[in-house]
Every structure is written in structure tokens, then in C-alpha cells.
Design a protein around this motif. Structure first.
Motif, PDB file in Angstrom:
ATOM      1  N   TYR A   1       0.855  -1.175   0.000  1.00  0.00           N
ATOM      2  CA  TYR A   1       0.000   0.000   0.000  1.00  0.00           C
ATOM      3  C   TYR A   1       0.892   1.227   0.000  1.00  0.00           C
TER       4      TYR A   1
ATOM      5  N   ALA B   1       1.204   1.720   4.677  1.00  0.00           N
ATOM      6  CA  ALA B   1      -0.121   1.312   5.094  1.00  0.00           C
ATOM      7  C   ALA B   1      -0.301  -0.200   5.030  1.00  0.00           C
TER       8      ALA B   1
ATOM      9  N   LYS C   1       1.229  -2.131   6.812  1.00  0.00           N
ATOM     10  CA  LYS C   1       1.583  -2.548   8.167  1.00  0.00           C
ATOM     11  C   LYS C   1       2.970  -3.158   8.251  1.00  0.00           C
TER      12      LYS C   1
ATOM     13  N   LYS D   1      -1.376   0.777  10.298  1.00  0.00           N
ATOM     14  CA  LYS D   1      -0.474   1.470   9.396  1.00  0.00           C
ATOM     15  C   LYS D   1       0.771   1.931  10.147  1.00  0.00           C
TER      16      LYS D   1
ATOM     17  N   SER E   1       3.453   3.168  14.822  1.00  0.00           N
ATOM     18  CA  SER E   1       2.285   2.781  14.044  1.00  0.00           C
ATOM     19  C   SER E   1       1.027   3.350  14.665  1.00  0.00           C
TER      20      SER E   1
END
Lengths: 267, 917
Positions: free
Chosen positions: A24, A43, A45, A67, A84
């Protein structure tokens, strides 16, 4: 957001390399001290460690539940700190093949918006309105309550002060040791977005991005607005100051612009 | 060929000699072949390009010495006039002039000859050669010594020098010199001129010399010349049998040595010539009898036998090959070591030969090893003695056959990390291990179990049906099966956390058996089932259950790994009474907010915690571990009772700083205003949004509190500490009932509310008594102040504590969980993304005014900055005082500030709200 990182030479304006591999959008990236590696978080993760020259992902660290807002290398590029939205800061080991983080700093009650590292300190800004400073040397956690969600934190160059930008459109300069307020800088607009704040290369001025398309600079001591730099129309998304030279990188609306003096001679 | 005409001759410059004009009929010459192209030197000799002695490889036919045919020996020429003069050819005769030149191998330059270089060396060499020439078995071998002479002084000479020998002296003990005269022999004719007097060997000096009595001299250096004439026809060095020796002198047991007289070398050299003739002809024997005191002779009658002689022409062999005339001396000369010693003793003054031989060094025998000692160390697994472990040990021994092949040692490399960790006794790493089953509710769990069991039964039935009928009831060697399962499960089970997985919950006995079984399986035992199974069961049932257990264990594990990675573990387990709570609590957030509002950052807004960084993190940061003793990571946790009030209260810490005391006073003044605040916003909020979980909660709490508060609160206010003890339990019970009714779990909340109020009241009454309140930093005090000052508004108290508890951030409460969920979306939005391709715009816009200012800023600026900082602090302090005053004075202001404070409260709860406003 094309899910890539691009490496530029800002002085010449040439794109050096594109790093593809995130699933992402990429939200933050940082380079190692020797410029051999880049870490990035997005995003998806995941935190990725890139090799600059080959453009390949060296490692990917997965473990965040949300994220990844911010990533930082430590001084020797042995640890990556990633903050995060899942309200944790995770310390990833670059040296071993360990899949899980060395330590998880889960003291924050809300998402981490900014992480900065010094030689022995970890500075985090969180949406819960607190600036936390983990001191590895003394083994202490100092949590300074600001109140408004923190968007960005940074150390001053002399390491004595902490600058924190929050969503109440205020920058605050705090004494690192006591937590006392040394200065307050207002005038810009920051109510919605995670905007960066910077100190210039000599700690004389404080800068911050704004949602009105300007970059504001204040005199650090006097607190007076020194300059408002019209950068673009939209939100100024990111801001970075050269560590030694008077150069400013600004990202806005899909552009990255470099600001410097006329007489500037690149190294 | 160039035809040259006369006219042209003057015009051209010609180089070289013109070729001979060709005669008629003459053929063109062939070019000279390579082997005939020769170069001659000035004397007409063929020149060679490489000397024969300088590594030239062409010292063959073409470039040989002198002639074209190569080197030829000089022919023998003799005539009557010219006798053949024997010429001794030196190396120079075979060498060329080049070799003798400066860079040849034998340059004939003027160099210092040996005579001048070092006389001493030469003389020594000469002497050595002379001696060698005499001693050597082959005379004339010294000629080789000329060629292969040692270039340096030998070790022997050096040793002699060290012992005091000087060149020109003889060797041996010093002697007293007799005044001997050396007269020039009159018979010797002296040719030529007479020698100069100084050179006449010092004979005159000797004559005149005064010689004291006690002075000894080194022996004269004379050539030992063997002057004994050879007057027999024996071989060299041979001496015949000495009759006196042969007949009488030799006692029995010793060989006859025919060569004893000769020098050692020669005797050995010629030892082979010894012959075994010459029988012993002595008159010995019993005939003459022996005396009473005499010992009997060995041989009585005709003692002389051939066995006494050597039949082989050799010395006695020592057996190690070191014999013969090249052998070391000690094998050859075994005779009379004493004499040598004596000789040494004579030479070294001040030393005498020891009468006793030195005691032999004591040798200690090596320690005697036990019989079953094994020189290789191996580790046995640490097995704590116990009932089960005895079995385990036995099983280990049995399984391996012998003791030394421990599995711990044997399969050291076959272990996985978990097993190794277990062996080392390390704690389990935190990882995504918990199973999904932990997150399921009881009902779901049971359902899963039922499903699984049903499917198992099916499977089992299938398996059984597949099995041949003969071994259906055999439970084919349970030992083997167990082993197999253990292999399958052993390592994985070790990973599994505490088992909340209860597959046989319906049958508690079975479940118990299963748990025991799993436990033992983890430990690695083998014959587990046999012990845990119900002895009343039939064999078939046992086998079935075993299989079942194994499958259950399998299932548990697999579900673990697949699903666990998707879930994060809850902070607190639901069914545990104890809760891990951070030891250091944060201060009250209200105080902070007020402090922030008043821009009084510093102590008020700061919380300091003890924080333990991971050891590895310290290592990576090159920082010493601040807590080297503790293994804890993060904030230190304390186990507390889950339903304890004190989880949500902070213990007041007595602090000593003066500034803090000031702060406290301010705080106090602030808190005066507080009670009014919540009542206002709470009502409005309740009306405004029902979704706000906290306000909802508060309202709920209020309604309940109103019910309960009437009896207990006044009582506690009066009776103080004494009665506060039983009260909490009462309230708690009531709350529990309430909770059950309402189906909500805020019991702890209420408990916290009521207990805290009673507790605080007691403490507050105490504190009230002394006028000056102790400077504290806790929320507790602030609450007490509120309560004291505004006793009538008890509901406000409740709210206060409610907010306090919820804000302390313990996710026990579902409300706070919800809040977290909400706030996850609340974070500052990310900057709007732009998907368009990025391009770098190169803008060199000047920030001139800024830059110029920066340039002007010098170190002065920095100093100023620091000063300003100080000023800031001072101003702040002043400001604090002012604030205090103003707030105390004006009550109208306080209401306003309380309003704003209430705003702050709400903002802290949800940033979104703030954004909305």
C-alpha cells in the motif's frame, strides 16, 4: 500513492532509483547513516529495509497491527524504530534474522505519529497528546503531556530541547530534561493532517508545514514569525531540513521542491 | 646491386662499402649460414657471447674454448731438448679472460689476500690441517681440505678459547717450563742471509727470561708426531698379542682385545681384521686350590672355551644400530669413565668430582584412574529426583540401551530451538502463540469440541474398519504408538502456552487425564498413557483414548499456529483475579490539562517512569544496560488484585521540592473550581450524545450512586478511618448484585468509586486537620480537596473518580476499549495522497530575508538564547503566582475557566470532537 519509494538527487533533480515492494502507500522512509540502506513503512503494516544500490527489499518486518506512520534508523543503522497507528513503537533488529521486534513500546494510548532517535533516546509523539522520551541510558520514560494530538516531534541539534507540533496549530519547544515550555509558535494551521516540524541547521529557527500551503518559520528565541514560505496551494505534506546546510525540502501536492539560497553551492 | 656511373658518383653520398661487382659466370654467394657467422676479437680469437663458466649454454661446438673443435687437452710433448715439464693446471687454465676480468667469477684484482686479511684464522686453519693430515687414515686427504676448508673458526677452537686457550699454545694441563735452550743447530746450514735477530723465534728472549718458580706455562704447541717406526710386517696399527696380558693380566669375563694399544679409530677401523686365533694358554684352574677366603673361580677345568671369543667379526651390538666405527663415541669407548672424569677435574680448577652420584630426581607416578574412567566428558541431562523423573530416567536408559548415549548428548544437533530453550531453562519468548480457542467463548469452545469429537469418532471408526480384524483389539504396541506421537508432537507441544483448550470438558475425569497426559508429553515422557488412563477401562478403551488424546493434542497445536497470528493477545486475561498493572501511575490528567491551559509545562505535565529497555536494544544502541539485574522489559508491572481500588488510585508520594509545593497550591486553587464543572457538561453531554460511552457510564454510575450513597457516605464522613474497612465489602456486594442484574461489568468501577470515597474521606479528614497540606503530586489529593471543599456535591465526586478511573487507561472496562476503538480512527489524518507521478521541481527560490538573518546570527545569538531561556523560567514562576492570585480573587473567572476546562476534558476524550468544534 504508487506504492513506491523514489530516490532523488535534490540538487540536480534527477531520479536515481525507484523502490517497489510495498503493498500500500508508503507513509515514511528514512536513510541509514551511511546511505546504504533505506527503511520505510507504509499502510501495508510492514516495515521494509531496502538496499539502496540494488533496490531490493532486504527484509520486511511484519508485526504492526496498523499502518506504520513513521520509521527511523538508529545511529548505526542496527535498529529500525517504527511507530504505528496501533499505538506501539516497535524496535526491529537489522542485524539478526529475528522476525519479531526486540522490544515493543506500547505505553502510548493512541497511535504513534512521530518517532525520532538520538544516540540513546527514543522520542515519540502520539495522538494521545503526549510526547514520550525513552532514555536508554538512565532507563527512564518521561512522558510530557501536551494535550492536543501530537503530529510531529523532533530533537534540537544540541539535543537539549524537544520540538512538538500538535493539532491545536501550535508548536511547542520543551526543555528535554525538565519538560518546561521554552517557546510556543503559532500562526500556521494544523488541525487535521500529520504535518512535520523541523529545526534549521543551526537551531535558530523553527519551521512547520501548514495546511494553507505555506511553510512557516519562527525565530526560535523570540517566537516571532520570521517567514512564511508559499509553497503551494494544498497541504504541505512533508518537510525536511538539511542537517548541515540551509536547504529545505518540501513535499506538496505530488511535488518535491528544494529551497535554498541563490548563492548556494552544493557540496 | 647498384650500378654506379661516373657522372653520378659525385652527386651521391655513399654509405658503407660497395659490393664487389660480380664477375661473369659467377654465381651469387649464398648467405653465410648461422653456424658460420662468427665474431672474433682483437687477437683474432673467436668471441663468445657467453662465458662457459657464467652459465653460457653455448659452450659447445660453436663457441668453445679456443679452437673450433672445442676444448682439447694439451698434448704430451717431450723431446730431448725440451723435457716434458709437468705443469699443474689450476682453475685459471680452464678459464677465459672474461672470467678473470673484473666481473668474472675469478677476478684478478688487487685484493687483500688471506695473509693480510686475518693471520690468526689462517694459522688455525693451517694447524688443523696439519693435524688432520697426520691423523687422517688416508694421508693426503688434507688436499681436499684446501678446497673444502671451513670458512670460519670451528666450534672446537671457540670452546678452547673460552676455556682460556690462546693461539700458539698447546693443549693440556699447564706445566712448569724447564729452562730449555734452543740452540741453533750447528749442523744446519743456513743459506742466504741471516735472519734478523728479532725474528729468531724468541729464543734469545727465553734464555734471558727470569722465570719464577710458581709460574706455570701452557704446554708448548708442538706437533704430535708419531715417531715410532714400523718394524714389523703386520698391518697398520696391529699389535700382536701381548703375552703378559694374554696369559696373566686378563681376568675372566673380559675379551681379549688385540688392538687395545692402538688408537681408537684405527682399532675400530681395522677391527674386522681380528681373527680368532690365539687361544688362551694360561695356567689357571683348580689344581692349585684356593684359599678359604678366596672365591671360587668361575671356570674350574679347562675353562677356556671358544665361546669366550667372538665368533663374529663385530663388536657387541647395542641393538640400536649405533655401532661400527661411525657410531657415537660412547658406544665405542666404554673403558674407564673415571679417567676422563679425573681429567676434567684436573682442568677445571675449583671443581672436584662428586663422590656420590646425584640423587635421581623423584618421579611421581601419575594418579591412578578409576577403572571405569572415560577420558571424554559428557553431560547428563539434569533430572531432578522424583517419582516421575525416576521413571523418565529409567525410560531414557532403556530407550538408549546404555547410559552414556544420552539423548541430550546424542541429538544435540537434532534439537530445535524450543527444546534447547527448555533444556537451558530459559523463558519462553513472547510470540504469536496463543490459540484462537482462548478467544472463543465457552459455548463456542464446546461446540468446536463436539464437532471435533464427532469427526474423530468417525475417523476412528474408519480406521478401525480399515484395520484387519486380527489386530483390532491389539492396540498395536502402545509403546510404539506413543513414541510415534511423541515424535510428532514433542517439540510442538513445548511451544504451546498454558492450555485453556479443554477438549473433554464434559467429562471432567477424562479432561484431567488428558491434561496430565499433555503435561507429561511435554516433559518428554514415554509411557505416559499407561499411568494416566483409567485402570478400570478395558485395553481397547485405553487404546482408543490414547489415540483420542493424541489427536486432541495435535488439533490443539495446529489451530494454534494457523490462527494465532491473526490475533493479538488481550492485555489482561478475563478469568484471572490478578491484574498486572503498571507500577507507576500517571498523574491526574485534569491537573495536566489545567497546567497545559496555563502553559505551565514542567513538573505538572511530566510523568517519569522507570522503564526497562531490552538488553539487546541497549546493545544495539551501544548503551550500558541501566538495569543489568532485572529481566523485566518495559514498564515494571505489579500484580494486583483485579478488583482492588488501589489499581486506580495513586499513592501519594511525599516530595520535597519547593517548586512543587507551589505547584500544589496552584493545583489546589484549580481544583476548587472543578466540582462545578462536571455537573454542567455532563448533563449536557448526556443529552447531546448517547454514544459517548463515558458519559453514559457516568450517568449510570450517578443513578446507582444516588441509590447507594445515602446511607454510607455520611457515616464514613463522621466515623473516619475506623469504619471505612468493612464498608467496601458491603458496597462491593451490593454492586455485584447490581451488576448481575444489569449484566454489565462495571462492578470494579463502583467499587472504586465507593471505596475510594470512604478511604479518601478518612485521609482527607486527617489532612484537613493540619493546615498546610503536604505537597503531593497525585490525583488523590486533588480529589480529596474537592470532596472536602464541596461536600454537598457527592455526585460530582463520583464523576470525578469515574473519569479518573477511565482515564487511567485500563482496558478492563469495556468503555475504555470502545474508546480505544474510536480513537484509532481519530488520529490525525494523513496528508491527502496524490497518485500522480512525482516530479521534482527545482525551485531555487530565495528565502532571502531568512537567510540574511541567519547569517547575522552568531554565537552571540546563542548566548542570548540561553539567557532568554532562563528568563522564560522566571517569567513562568511569576506567572504562576499571578495565576494563583487571580484565580483566588475572582470567582467569576473561575467559572469561565471551568467552562474551558470542561471543554478540555471533552477534547481529551475524543480528538474528533475537538475537530468538529
Amino acid at each position: 500513492s504508487d506504492k513506491t519509494l523514489k530516490l532523488w538527487n535534490p540538487h540536480k533533480g534527477t531520479a536515481l532509483r525507484t523502490y517497489q515492494g510495498h503493498g500500500y502507500e508508503v507513509l515514511d522512509a528514512a536513510g541509514s547513516f551511511d546511505n546504504s540502506q533505506i527503511c520505510s513503512g507504509g499502510a501495508d503494516k510492514a516495515v521494509a529495509l531496502w538496499d539502496v544500490s540494488t533496490g531490493q527489499v532486504v527484509r520486511k518486518y511484519r508485526g504492526h497491527a496498523g499502518k506504520v506512520n513513521c520509521v527511523q534508523f538508529n545511529e548505526e543503522a542496527t535498529v529500525i524504530m517504527s511507530g504505528s497507528i496501533d499505538s506501539t513503537v516497535r524496535c526491529w533488529d537489522c542485524r539478526s534474522r529475528r522476525p519479531d521486534p526486540i522490544q515493543v513500546l506500547d505505553e502510548a494510548k493512541d497511535g504513534i505519529s512521530s518517532v525520532k532517535l538520538s544516540a540513546h533516546e527514543i522520542l515519540t509523539g502520539s495522538v494521545d497528546g503526549r510526547v514520550r522520551r525513552y532514555d536508554l541510558r538512565t532507563g527512564q520514560l518521561c512522558s510530557d503531556y501536551i494535550g492536543s494530538p501530537i503530529t510531529s516531534v523532533c530533537f534540537s541539534k544540541d539535543g537539549q530541547c524537544v520540538l512538538a507540533a500538535s493539532l491545536d496549530s501550535t508548536l511547542r519547544l520543551l526543555d528535554k530534561d525538565t519538560g518546561e515550555l521554552l517557546g510556543e509558535y503559532t500562526g500556521h494551521r494544523s488541525t487535521t493532517y500529520r504535518l512535520d516540524c523541523v529545526l534549521n541547521e543551526q537551531d535558530t529557527h523553527v519551521g512547520c508545514a501548514s495546511e494553507d500551503g505555506h511553510v512557516y518559520f519562527w525565530n526560535l528565541v523570540e517566537g516571532s514569525l520570521a517567514l512564511s514560505l508559499p509553497v503551494g496551494q494544498g497541504v504541505v505534506q512533508s518537510l525536511a531540513f538539511h542537517p548541515r546546510l540551509p536547504c529545505l525540502l518540501v513535499a506538496t501536492q505530488g511535488q518535491v521542491t528544494l529551497w535554498r539560497e541563490d548563492t548556494f553551492q552544493p557540496e | 646491386a647498384v650500378q654506379s656511373s661516373d657522372s653520378e658518383e659525385e652527386d651521391f653520398v655513399s654509405y658503407g662499402s660497395a659490393l664487389q661487382p660480380l664477375q661473369e659466370g659467377e654465381r651469387i654467394k649464398k648467405p653465410v649460414p648461422l653456424q658460420e657467422q662468427t665474431v672474433k676479437d682483437a687477437k683474432g680469437r673467436y668471441q663468445r657471447f657467453h662465458g662457459a663458466f657464467t652459465g653460457g649454454f653455448s659452450a659447445g661446438y660453436f663457441n668453445t674454448v679456443g679452437t673450433k673443435e672445442g676444448w682439447t687437452p694439451s698434448a704430451f710433448v717431450s723431446s730431448r731438448q725440451k723435457r716434458a715439464d709437468r705443469t699443474i693446471l689450476g682453475p685459471e687454465d680452464f678459464m677465459d679472460e672474461e672470467d678473470l676480468s673484473e666481473f668474472g667469477i675469478a677476478p684478478k684484482d688487487i685484493t687483500t689476500t688471506d695473509d693480510f686479511a686475518s693471520k690468526a684464522k689462517d694459522r688455525i686453519k693451517e694447524k688443523a690441517r696439519q693435524i688432520a693430515g697426520v691423523v687422517a687414515p688416508i694421508p693426503g686427504t688434507t688436499a681436499f681440505d684446501d678446497l673444502i676448508g671451513p670458512s670460519k673458526i670451528t666450534v672446537g677452537v671457540e670452546l678452547l678459547r673460552k676455556m682460556g686457550w690462546k693461539e700458539g699454545q698447546g693443549i693440556g694441563p699447564r706445566v712448569k717450563r724447564k729452562p730449555c735452550r734452543q740452540k741453533p743447530d750447528p749442523t744446519v746450514k743456513i743459506h742466504g742471509c741471516a735472519l734478523p735477530p728479532g725474528l729468531s723465534e724468541g729464543s734469545e728472549d727465553e734464555e734471558d727470561e727470569y722465570q719464577p718458580e710458581n709460574v706455570t706455562f701452557a704446554p708448548k704447541d708442538v706437533m704430535p708426531v708419531d715417531l715410532t717406526p714400523k718394524d714389523n710386517v703386520h698391518g697398520l696399527g696391529y699389535k700382536g698379542l701381548d703375552p703378559s696380558q694374554a696369559l696373566f693380566g686378563i681376568t675372566g669375563g673380559e675379551h681379549l682385545n688385540l688392538f687395545t694399544g692402538g688408537s681408537e679409530e684405527t682399532s675400530n677401523l681395522l677391527g674386522d681384521l681380528r681373527h680368532s686365533k690365539g687361544r688362551k694358554l694360561g695356567i689357571t684352574g683348580q689344581a692349585f686350590g684356593i684359599g678359604a677366603l678366596e672365591e671360587e673361580d668361575d671356570d674350574i677345568y679347562a675353562a677356556d672355551t671358544l665361546s669366550r671369543y667372538d665368533t663374529v667379526l663385530k663388536d657387541e651390538e647395542p641393538g640400536d644400530g649405533l655401532f661400527g666405527w661411525t657410531a657415537p663415541k660412547q658406544y665405542q669407548s666404554k673403558k674407564s669413565p673415571e679417567r676422563e672424569f679425573k681429567y676434567i677435574g684436573k682442568i677445571l680448577d675449583g671443581f672436584s668430582l662428586a663422590s656420590k652420584s646425584s640423587a635421581p630426581t623423584k618421579i611421581y607416578p601419575p594418579p591412578s584412574l578409576p577403572r571405569n574412567y572415560r577420558p571424554v566428558h559428557y553431560f547428563r541431562p539434569v533430572i531432578i529426583a522424583g517419582n516421575e523423573n525416576c521413571r523418565l530416567q529409567k525410560a531414557l536408559e532403556e530407550s538408549t540401551g546404555k547410559l552414556e548415549s544420552d539423548p541430550a548428548q546424542q541429538s544435540r544437533h537434532a534439537l530445535n530451538a524450543a527444546q534447547r530453550r527448555e533444556q537451558l531453562g530459559e523463558t519462553e519468548l513472547k510470540g504469536p502463540t496463543p490459540s484462537i480457542l482462548e478467544y472463543l467463548s465457552e459455548k463456542d469452545r464446546e461446540r468446536v469440541k463436539e464437532m471435533k469429537q464427532a469427526s474423530e469418532k468417525q475417523m476412528k471408526a474408519e480406521i478401525v474398519s480399515q484395520q484387519s480384524p486380527k489386530n483390532r483389539f491389539q492396540t498395536a504396541s502402545p509403546e510404539d504408538a506413543a513414541h510415534k506421537w511423541q515424535m510428532l508432537l514433542g517439540g510442538q507441544l513445548a511451544n504451546a502456552g498454558s492450555s485453556d483448550f479443554k477438549p473433554f470438558a464434559k467429562n471432567p475425569e477424562k479432561q484431567k487425564r488428558y491434561e496430565n497426559f499433555v503435561k507429561s508429553l511435554k516433559k518428554g515422557e514415554k509411557d505416559t498413557l499407561e499411568r494416566f488412563l483409567d485402570p478400570n477401562m478395558t485395553e481397547w478403551e485405553r487404546g482408543r483414548e490414547q489415540e483420542e488424546f493424541f489427536r486432541a493434542a495435535m488439533f490443539y497445536r495446529s489451530s494454534n499456529s494457523t490462527l494465532s497470528s491473526r490475533f493479538t493477545r488481550a492485555r489482561y486475561e478475563d478469568d484471572v483475579d490478578k491484574v498486572e498493572v503498571p507500577r507507576d501511575q500517571e498523574k491526574d490528567i485534569d491537573d495536566k490539562e489545567t497546567a497545559v491551559k496555563m502553559k505551565m509545562f514542567g513538573n505538572l505535565t511530566r510523568d517519569k517512569f522507570e522503564w526497562h529497555p531490552d538488553k539487546l536494544l541497549c546493545k544495539r544502541f551501544n548503551v550500558r544496560d541501566p538495569y543489568p539485574d532485572s529481566s523485566a522489559v518495559g514498564l515494571p508491572k505489579v500484580k494486583r488484585d483485579k478488583y482492588s481500588v488501589f489499581n486506580f488510585l495513586t499513592v501519594p508520594e511525599p516530595t520535597t521540592s519547593v517548586t512543587q509545593a507551589i505547584n500544589e497550591k496552584i493545583l489546589e486553587s484549580n481544583s476548587l473550581n472543578k466540582p462545578k464543572k462536571p455537573s454542567r457538561w455532563d448533563v449536557s453531554d448526556k443529552e447531546k450524545e448517547k454514544k459517548d460511552s463515558i458519559s453514559e457510564f457516568i450517568s449510570l454510575a450517578r443513578s446507582k450512586a444516588d441509590v447507594h450513597q445515602q446511607p454510607p457516605v455520611p457515616a464514613t464522613e463522621e466515623c473516619g478511618t475506623g469504619t471505612s474497612e468493612p464498608l467496601p465489602t458491603l458496597v462491593a456486594n451490593e454492586d455485584k448484585n447490581q451488576e448481575e442484574e444489569s449484566g454489565r461489568p462495571p462492578m470494579d468501577l463502583f467499587k472504586a468509586i465507593f471505596v475510594s470515597s470512604s478511604d479518601e474521606k478518612s485521609s482527607s479528614s486527617e489532612e484537613e486537620s493540619d493546615e498546610h497540606q503536604q505537597p503531593t503530586t497525585s490525583e488523590r489529593e486533588s480529589e480529596t480537596i474537592k470532596q472536602v471543599d464541596v461536600p454537598d456535591s457527592s455526585s460530582c465526586n463520583v464523576q470525578e473518580s469515574v473519569t479518573a478511573t477511565t482515564d487511567s487507561g485500563i482496558s478492563l472496562l469495556p468503555t475504555s476499549k470502545q474508546e480505544l476503538d474510536i480513537t484509532e480512527e481519530f488520529g490525525p489524518k494523513l496528508p491527502p495522497p496524490f497518485s500522480s507521478g512525482r516530479f521534482c521541481k527545482h525551485l531555487d527560490r530565495k528565502e532571502k530575508d531568512r537567510k540574511i538573518r541567519e547569517r547575522h546570527k552568531t554565537k552571540k545569538e546563542r548566548k542570548r538564547k540561553k539567557e532568554k531561556k532562563k528568563k522564560h523560567k522566571k517569567q513562568k514562576n511569576k506567572g504562576k503566582h499571578k495565576n494563583k492570585k487571580t484565580e483566588k480573587d475572582s470567582s467569576s473567572d473561575t467559572t469561565d475557566s471551568s467552562d474551558s476546562l470542561s471543554d478540555m476534558d471533552t477534547t481529551c476524550l475524543s480528538p474528533k470532537e475537538l475537530l468538529r468544534r
